[in-house]
Each structure stands twice: as C-alpha cells, then as structure tokens.
Design an enzyme around this catalytic site. Structure first.
Site, short mmCIF file in Angstrom:
data_model
loop_
_atom_site.label_atom_id
_atom_site.label_comp_id
_atom_site.label_asym_id
_atom_site.label_seq_id
_atom_site.Cartn_x
_atom_site.Cartn_y
_atom_site.Cartn_z
N TYR A 62 0.81 -1.07 -0.13
CA TYR A 62 0.11 -0.12 -0.13
C TYR A 62 0.86 1.22 -0.07
O TYR A 62 1.66 1.51 1.08
CB TYR A 62 -0.92 0.05 1.09
CG TYR A 62 -2.14 -1.12 1.26
CD1 TYR A 62 -2.10 -1.81 0.09
CD2 TYR A 62 -2.83 -1.25 2.41
CE1 TYR A 62 -3.14 -2.91 0.38
CE2 TYR A 62 -3.71 -2.22 2.54
CZ TYR A 62 -3.90 -2.87 1.36
OH TYR A 62 -5.03 -3.90 1.42
N SER A 63 0.83 1.99 -1.04
CA SER A 63 1.62 3.35 -1.37
C SER A 63 3.08 2.85 -0.88
O SER A 63 3.66 3.81 -0.49
CB SER A 63 1.20 4.41 -0.38
OG SER A 63 -0.02 4.74 -0.73
#
Length: 343
Positions: A62-63
């Site tokens: 995630y990111s």
C-alpha cells in the site's frame, strides 16, 4: 463492538476492522483511494478504538510502504491496545526477489513491515496473493518459522482459489506447520461467487473470512444507482469497476432493495450492505475504510442492527447469480450430497 473467533483459532477479532489503503496516497492508484496523513490517521485510530474496533489492516504494497509507516506513527505508544494485520507477496521493489512468497522475500518483508509499524510482532500476517513459482512447502515452512520466532502470531492468505488454500493446509498438516486461519477475500452483494467454493472450503477448514471491499469499490455506497451516475472524482470514477463488470440492471435492482431496506431500518445504504456481509457464514471481520471521520462513523454504525431473515432474503434474491460449472451441476444433480453453505 461484537468480537468473533478468527476461523478455528482462539484469536478474537472485532466484527469490523479498519483498512489503511487510504493512508499515504503514495502512488496514483492509491491516491484515488485517499491520502490520509499521520495527524488524520491518529484521529481515525482514536475513533475506531473508542468504538471498540481494535484491528487495523495494512499491506507493505500500500503506497509502497507508506501506509504501514503512517499506521506505525499513528499507533505509537499504544501498540498493546490494538491488533495489526498486514500482508506481503506483492512487488515492493525493482529487484528479482522483491516479490513473491519465497523464504528470501518473506523474511525481508516481515522485518521491513515490523520496522515500519514500530512493533516486534504482527498479529495476523497474510500472503497477499498466491505465488505459483515458489513451492508451497517453502512458503509454509517460512511462515511457521516466523510464528515460532514470535514475529507473527497468526497467518492468513488473500485472494487464493479454493485449491490454493486447500493444498497449503494439507502441506501444513503433513509437516505439523502452522495453518492458515484466515482468508482475506473480496465479498459483497456484487461479488457472491465467493460462496461457490471459497466459503465451503472456509467452513470445512475452519478458515475465517476477512472481507475486503464489502461495498465493491463504492458501487454499493448509494451514490451510484438508477438515475445516479458515478460521481466525478470518486475512486470508482478514477479506477473503474472493482472486479468483472456486473449486469447494470441487476446492480440497480440491488441498490433499489438496499434503498428500501435503509428506509425500513432507519439506516443508510452502506450500513445495510455491510450488515448483510457481516451475517454471512465464515465471516470473522469486515474491513471498512474511510476518507474522513463522517464516513468512518457511518461505517461503524453497520454493527448496530440486525437485518431480519425476510430482509436478508430480499437482498439474496436481488443479488443472486447463477453459479458456474461445476457448481451449477452439483446443485442441479446432487444438492442433497453437495448442499450450499447456507439456505
């Protein structure tokens, strides 16, 4: 908040978990989900804990690690008040070993997640996807080693097929290694194919379902429906459909029933859609996300009521999809020997 056992383990988790894919916004893809910073994340954590929601789900992908970084900063000083679930397997770097479920990658990924989260253990660590290039024996042995080392408490998988999950369990049983107790899977009124094979496997193997995207990427938010087009700037508008295209008229029919039930119960469309998922077999916890406090408070309200059997039946009927082979054949010719997971 209601607490439930996670699969066949003795581990209690809240009926709702908080997803951190909205933390960071470090790439164009995740920016469409949200860009929550540390200060906002701390406030979200406060609201969740006040409501009894004490499990927070993340992933190293995630990111590109930012979500775990922000979660770690948001929970600093109160690690013992909450549970952390996170994931590995997806690519996190440019190197040939920066992806997958090999021993090499998983040990490095676990250490990196622990550092970003500011903790010495992960409560639930999940393989984000199936790695067909790595022997399952190698993956399961590595996971067992990490559990024995105290760095991971429980293990799960995500986005597996039925045979992926069953083979992993069989190998773990053969060698006396730690078994999967959770499967993080896509399930909603618009994604009922989960019921055809994965739900029966979960029942048989005592694997609890950790549901992701229970509102199908916003398609069940109430903002999309008959005479309601996709809002500009929404995640759905930017990223498109979650999963395969769903028959438009049936999508609208489902939203119509949700609207009627929302009026009957004095709730909102998302709350009714979430409540339906919460009551399904194998479901241990449903991951909810939020861009802001108002959205979080609305999602938390999904546990405050129970749909009647008649209301559930109306949603079941509106969202029914004929199963694919061999499930339609089993139901047609031998339903007494192959009963569905629920009536």
């Amino acid at each position: 908040m209601e607490y439930r056992l996670l699969g066949g383990s003795g581990f209690m988790v809240p009926a709702l978990s908080f997803g951190t894919a909205t933390f960071g916004g470090g790439t164009d893809f995740f920016r469409a989900w949200g860009a929550t910073d540390v200060a906002e994340a701390k406030r979200m954590v406060d609201l969740c804990l006040d409501a009894g929601l004490n499990m927070f789900d993340s992933a190293d992908a995630y990111s590109v690690g930012m979500a775990e970084d922000i979660l770690g900063a948001a929970i600093k000083g109160r690690r013992n008040d909450l549970l952390i679930s996170t994931k590995a397997t997806f690519r996190v770097g440019k190197g040939p070993n920066d992806v997958g479920s090999s021993r090499h990658h998983l040990i490095a990924a676990c250490e990196a997640s622990l550092k970003r989260l500011g903790t010495d253990h992960i409560d639930l660590w999940q393989m984000h996807g199936f790695d067909a290039l790595t022997p399952i024996e190698e993956t399961m042995r590595t996971l067992d080693d990490l559990v024995r080392a105290g760095k991971v408490r429980y293990i799960g998988c995500s986005n597996f097929s039925g045979w992926h999950l069953m083979k992993a369990q069989a190998i773990a049983d053969r060698y006396g290694w730690t078994r999967y107790v959770a499967h993080q899977a896509y399930y909603s009124l618009l994604a009922r194919e989960f019921e055809w094979e994965l739900m029966p496997v979960g029942i048989d193997q005592k694997v609890g379902t950790v549901v992701w995207s229970p509102l199908s990427g916003g398609r069940l938010s109430g903002k999309i429906g008959r005479n309601r087009v996709v809002p500009a700037g929404s995640r759905h508008a930017q990223l498109g459909t979650m999963g395969p295209e769903y028959p438009q008229e049936q999508h609208y029919d489902i939203v119509d029933v949700l609207q009627t039930l929302a009026e009957e119960t004095g709730r909102t469309i998302p709350q009714v859609a979430l409540n339906w998922v919460l009551r399904r077999p194998t479901v241990s916890t449903v991951i909810v996300g939020a861009r802001d406090e108002a959205q979080l408070r609305e999602n938390l309200g999904a546990v405050e009521f129970v749909l009647t059997p008649e209301q559930v039946a109306r949603l079941d009927e509106a969202s029914y999809r004929p199963p694919t082979y061999p499930y339609w054949h089993q139901r047609r010719t031998s339903s007494d020997r192959n009963p569905p997971p629920f009536k």
